[in-house]
Enzyme design. Structure first.
Site, short mmCIF file in Angstrom:
data_model
loop_
_atom_site.label_atom_id
_atom_site.label_comp_id
_atom_site.label_asym_id
_atom_site.label_seq_id
_atom_site.Cartn_x
_atom_site.Cartn_y
_atom_site.Cartn_z
CG ASP A 251 39.65 68.39 47.78
OD1 ASP A 251 40.29 69.33 47.25
OD2 ASP A 251 38.42 68.24 47.63
CG ASN B 25 41.23 74.73 41.60
OD1 ASN B 25 42.31 74.45 42.09
ND2 ASN B 25 40.10 74.73 42.30
CG HIS C 84 42.85 72.76 45.85
ND1 HIS C 84 42.52 72.96 44.53
CD2 HIS C 84 42.10 71.70 46.26
CE1 HIS C 84 41.61 72.08 44.16
NE2 HIS C 84 41.34 71.30 45.18
CG HIS D 122 36.96 64.85 45.59
ND1 HIS D 122 36.05 64.73 44.58
CD2 HIS D 122 37.59 66.03 45.37
CE1 HIS D 122 36.12 65.80 43.79
NE2 HIS D 122 37.06 66.58 44.25
CG HIS E 203 42.64 66.47 45.20
ND1 HIS E 203 41.54 65.88 44.62
CD2 HIS E 203 42.37 67.79 45.27
CE1 HIS E 203 40.65 66.82 44.35
NE2 HIS E 203 41.12 67.99 44.74
CG HIS F 281 35.13 67.82 40.73
ND1 HIS F 281 35.46 68.39 41.93
CD2 HIS F 281 33.79 68.03 40.59
CE1 HIS F 281 34.37 68.92 42.49
NE2 HIS F 281 33.35 68.71 41.69
O1 DOR Z 1 35.75 71.48 48.28
C1 DOR Z 1 36.40 71.64 47.27
N1 DOR Z 1 37.29 72.65 47.18
N2 DOR Z 1 36.21 70.82 46.24
C2 DOR Z 1 36.78 71.05 45.05
O2 DOR Z 1 36.56 70.28 44.16
C3 DOR Z 1 37.62 72.24 44.84
C4 DOR Z 1 38.19 72.72 46.10
C5 DOR Z 1 38.75 74.10 46.00
O3 DOR Z 1 39.45 74.42 45.03
O4 DOR Z 1 38.57 74.87 46.96
ZN ZN Z 2 37.24 68.25 43.40
#
Ligand code: DOR
Ligand code: ZN
Length: 420
Positions: free
Chosen positions: A300, A87, A55, A227, A53, A174
């Site tokens: 995350d 995303n 980003h 998470h 996980h 999620h």
């Molecule tokens: O805190 C978060 N940030 N939770 C998520 O599910 C998405 C993530 C994000 O893309 O910044």
């Molecule tokens: Zn998430």
């Protein structure tokens, strides 16, 4: 180039030499020789870490992170593979976007990048994305997630679970029932009441986990819960596993360490989704991680541009950096090294179906390794991290334990704690 890791401790075992040659672990024993020698006395060797996980924000928010900067942070954190969340902008809901992210990862070369495919078109939760095309693309997608938003429609979630069976995929949910978290800012409890912030109740996570475990059992598919943050969630997953449902779960380092009390100064660096919970929840997710109810640690890692994060609490984006601080935090929990290797490498590699990662440290296995100095201390400085963004909740904190070297298929990506 062949390497001898001299005097290294494999998963906390007695010191030995490890010869890395031709991309694999060629020999383990005393007095080995190679073209290069790394003095690994006092260092613990773990299989290269795998993140389920991450980003990476590319394409679309290259001002917050790129595949290059995010995977540099990953290598410095001991990771040899990361799953890049879907995303992005455009959303990774087509073969074209996941192939782009995959190729950017190859080009950067810091670690393997396994793109996650979106479950629904545009993360909009109304129509399934082209899951099959992403699975059969060059990116070989096996993990599908609308992370950031929940696949809240039960019928659509059922279809997604059925569909991914065809290519041994998994839906990573999620878990957030959206009708229970409208405007939510912080865990619903004493602290949210004191601060006057709208609450994000534990039941919004737990209701979706209960539903989706039942759906996964009904259709006989593989489900992963992103998470996990509440004690009740751990209980539900324990129950589902006992019933033989094929569910796996992850917990983040921040949910293992921090509580909602961090929010009392209204510093949005502590805003995250799901929110930081209570001490009882932290204790429960730690117990779940120790007993295997929670299969994996996932970071995350969520970089955000300064203007999106350093603003009033309600306007700030949720999320925090995690790649370079994950292993020191988990190493501080008192788990055996073999358990850390399982939760941070083997289990995530299995869940993501990455066959070259998470392997035992044994002769003939791919040389994907993390060398960790459990005694080293360092102070977190958000501006010194490799990420383009600086939103670490651990600013100024002293971490015990540091990644000294990372090897990807026999080649160092990190040496002496620096990118090669
Ligand atoms: O805190 C978060 N940030 N939770 C998520 O599910 C998405 C993530 C994000 O893309 O910044
Ligand atoms: Zn998430």
């Amino acid at each position: 180039m062949s390497w001898v890791l001299q005097g290294v401790s494999i998963l906390g075992g007695p010191p030995t030499d490890v010869l890395v040659d031709g991309g694999v672990i060629a020999e383990i024993g005393a007095g080995l020789r190679g073209e290069q020698t790394l003095d690994a006395a006092g260092l613990v060797a773990l299989p290269g870490l795998v993140d389920l996980h991450t980003h990476l924000r590319e394409p679309g928010r290259e001002d917050a992170e790129t595949v290059e900067t995010g995977t540099a942070a990953a290598a410095l954190g001991g990771f040899t593979a990361v799953h890049a969340m879907a995303n992005t902008d455009p959303v990774a809901d087509t073969a074209g976007v996941v192939e782009q992210v995959f190729h950017l990862g190859r080009a950067a070369g810091h670690c393997d990048v396994a793109p996650v495919g979106a479950v629904t078109v545009g993360l909009r939760g109304t129509a399934l994305a082209e899951l099959g095309a992403m699975a059969t693309s060059a990116a070989r997608v096996r993990v599908f997630s609308d992370d950031g938003v929940c696949v809240s429609d039960a019928g659509l979630m059922r279809r997604a679970l059925e569909y991914v069976k065809a290519f041994d995929g998994v839906v990573a949910q999620h878990a957030e029932e959206p009708s229970l978290t409208v405007g939510a800012q912080l865990h619903e409890g004493v602290v949210s009441a004191q601060l006057g912030l709208a609450g994000w109740p534990a039941v919004a996570e737990e209701a979706i986990i209960a539903r989706d475990c039942l759906l996964a059992g009904h259709v006989g598919s593989r489900l992963h819960i992103c998470h996990v943050s509440t004690a009740g969630s751990v209980e539900l997953i324990r129950f589902a596993k006992a019933r033989g449902i094929d569910v796996t779960a992850e917990v983040t380092p921040h949910h293992l360490l921090l509580t909602d009390a961090s929010a009392t100064g209204y510093d949005p660096v502590f805003k995250v989704n799901p929110p930081l919970r209570t001490r009882a929840d932290v204790d429960a997710v730690r117990a779940g991680l120790a007993d295997g109810t929670i299969d994996a640690v996932a970071t995350d890692h969520a970089p955000h541009a300064t203007e999106d994060k350093e603003t009033e609490w309600a306007a700030a984006r949720p999320g925090m950096l995690g790649l370079q601080t994950a292993l020191p935090i988990v190493a501080g929990l008192g788990l055996a090294w073999s358990v850390i290797a399982e939760r941070m490498s083997s289990a995530p590699a299995r869940i993501g179906r990455l066959p070259g990662h998470g392997r035992p440290i044994a002769v003939g296995e791919p040389a994907n390794l993390c060398l960790f100095d459990p005694a080293a201390t360092w102070t977190v400085d958000g501006h010194a991290l490799a990420s383009r963004a600086h939103n670490t909740p651990y600013e100024g904190m002293t971490m015990t334990g540091a990644v000294v070297a990372t090897f990807l298929r026999g080649e160092p990506t990190v040496l002496d704690g620096k990118l090669t």
